[in-house]
Design an enzyme around this catalytic site. Structure first.
Site, PDB file in Angstrom:
ATOM      1  CG  ASP A  83     -42.126  50.909 -40.801  1.00 40.87           C
ATOM      2  OD1 ASP A  83     -41.199  50.781 -41.275  1.00 40.87           O
ATOM      3  OD2 ASP A  83     -43.048  51.758 -41.406  1.00 40.87           O
ATOM      4  CB  SER A 123     -48.550  57.208 -46.713  1.00 40.09           C
ATOM      5  OG  SER A 123     -47.308  57.163 -47.361  1.00 40.09           O
ATOM      6  CG  ASP A 182     -46.245  53.685 -42.382  1.00 41.89           C
ATOM      7  OD1 ASP A 182     -46.501  54.639 -43.085  1.00 41.89           O
ATOM      8  OD2 ASP A 182     -45.276  53.027 -42.481  1.00 41.89           O
ATOM      9  CG  ASP A 236     -43.828  54.074 -48.064  1.00 42.44           C
ATOM     10  OD1 ASP A 236     -44.732  53.563 -49.059  1.00 42.44           O
ATOM     11  OD2 ASP A 236     -43.139  55.033 -48.404  1.00 42.44           O
TER      12      ASP A 236
END
Length: 408
Positions: free
Chosen positions: A336, A268, A180, A182
């Site tokens: 996350d 993303s 990922d 961000d």
């Protein structure tokens, strides 16, 4: 000494070249047969275990070994034991323990949890001293799910990270990583940087937090947030690229995995206007993200094409693996947020990095330290191996955090 018994030699002392060689020459001269051998050096102190079957009188063999040990300046202890009978192969697992700090109390709690699960620690190796302490415990016996459950509770109580993986040849055969962006590869959320330039950061941050926690549908929440950016000059994207900061350890992670031949990819829920620059800057192989619609030099508040959501991220993982000819079992996914869940579950190894509780609970393992290169330790790569490779490359110079430069 018959085939039913064996002699264990435990050699200790200050390490130096030639000790193992001299001892083995002595054993060979006495006709001894090697049954097993293990050696470890800790702060220049040697601990060497040799299990043998004596080829001649045991007393003569002991006397010869004692004489050699005295000449070498080391100590040796002997123990006669019954030769181990063949036993059913027990499952073996790698348990990696990471902490900042990692205290003796934490290791004691890990050992207690493993013993409670019927697992025995066969070997302990240090993986790193900094920026975090980490150790790998090779254990035999015990059931994986029971160990994961017990060690998960231990990790929460001790405020450390613990990863459990089957110790097979496939663990170190991972060949593709999908990350990922961000709050994983880069610090913070790109859309919040854009929102700051549009004067709507607080509104966007509230929606982002609820979406990442799994409280809102990702696609609906993304479109809602992007709509707030309507009218923002496209030049704001250049400023955001200048503001982005890589997560500490990101360059080390990428550099090391590239040396090992990994295919490196990012996915993303953010935007291609950012991820394309990261691909060029870091030398990544693939990227998959949403695209902001721009008209007359301004953001329209809309997206181009389908939204990259949690299902889209998992599909991208499978596509990248198929293009690289890599089995899914040899892939690693790192993320996350809730929109990373499908990707983490689909990969051979799913790692929750400083993740929300719902993601930590669902992933194979979780890392809560702020260093992205801690992922290397979960793959069994030591800090010494990383530094040795860097030392051979004079172009290497990493500081953390490192700004991502404007590539225009």
């Amino acid at each position: 000494m018959d085939d039913a018994t064996a002699l264990l030699l435990t050699v200790t002392g200050r390490d130096r070249p030639g000790i193992t060689s001299e001892l083995c020459h002595t054993l060979d001269a006495r006709g001894a047969r090697l049954l097993d051998m293990e050696q470890v050096v800790l702060r220049e102190r040697l601990v060497l275990g040799i299990l043998i079957s004596c080829g001649e009188d045991e007393d003569i063999t002991r006397a010869a070994i004692k004489a050699t040990a005295q000449k070498l300046g080391v100590e040796v202890e002997f123990e006669t034991m019954a030769a181990r009978r063949p036993t059913p192969e027990r499952a073996r697992h790698s348990v990696v323990v990471l902490g900042q700090p990692l205290r003796a109390q934490g290791m004691a709690a890990v050992a207690t949890a493993l013993a409670t699960c019927g697992a025995n620690i066969d070997r302990i190796s240090r993986l790193s001293r900094y920026p975090i302490m980490s150790y790998e415990l090779m254990v035999s016996g015990g059931q994986a799910e029971e160990m994961r459950s017990a060690l998960s509770r231990t990790a929460a109580e001790q405020r450390i990270d613990i990863a459990v993986q089957r110790a097979t040849i496939y663990r170190r055969a991972k060949r593709l990583i999908v990350m990922d962006v961000d709050s994983t590869l880069v610090q913070g959320e790109v859309i919040e940087h854009l929102a700051s330039h549009a004067g709507v950061r607080d509104q966007v941050a509230q929606v982002t937090a609820r979406a990442m926690a799994g409280e809102l549908d990702f696609e609906a929440s993304l479109r809602q947030r992007v709509a707030l950016l309507e009218g923002l000059p496209a030049t704001a994207l250049e400023h955001v690229r200048e503001e982005l900061v890589l997560t500490p350890g990101a360059r080390t992670l990428v550099r090391t995995l590239k040396r090992l031949g990994f295919v490196l990819s990012i996915v993303s829920g953010g935007f291609t206007q950012i991820t394309d620059h990261l691909v060029t800057e870091l030398g990544l192989d693939h990227a998959h993200a949403n695209t902001l619609e721009i008209s007359d030099g301004r953001l329209t508040g809309r997206l181009v094409g389908p939204v990259v959501d949690r299902a889209g991220k998992a599909d991208a993982l499978e596509r990248f693996a198929a293009e690289a000819g890599v089995p899914i079992s040899q892939t690693v996914a790192v993320g996350d947020g809730a929109n990373d869940l499908d990707m983490l579950n689909r990969a051979g190894l799913g790692i929750a990095f400083n993740a929300k509780p719902v993601v930590r609970q669902a992933a194979d393992t979780a890392v809560s330290v702020p260093y992205l290169d801690a992922i290397l330790f979960l793959l069994g790569i030591t800090r010494e191996e990383i530094e040795a490779a860097d030392a051979e490359d004079p172009t290497v110079s990493e500081q953390a955090p490192i700004p991502v430069p404007d590539l225009d």
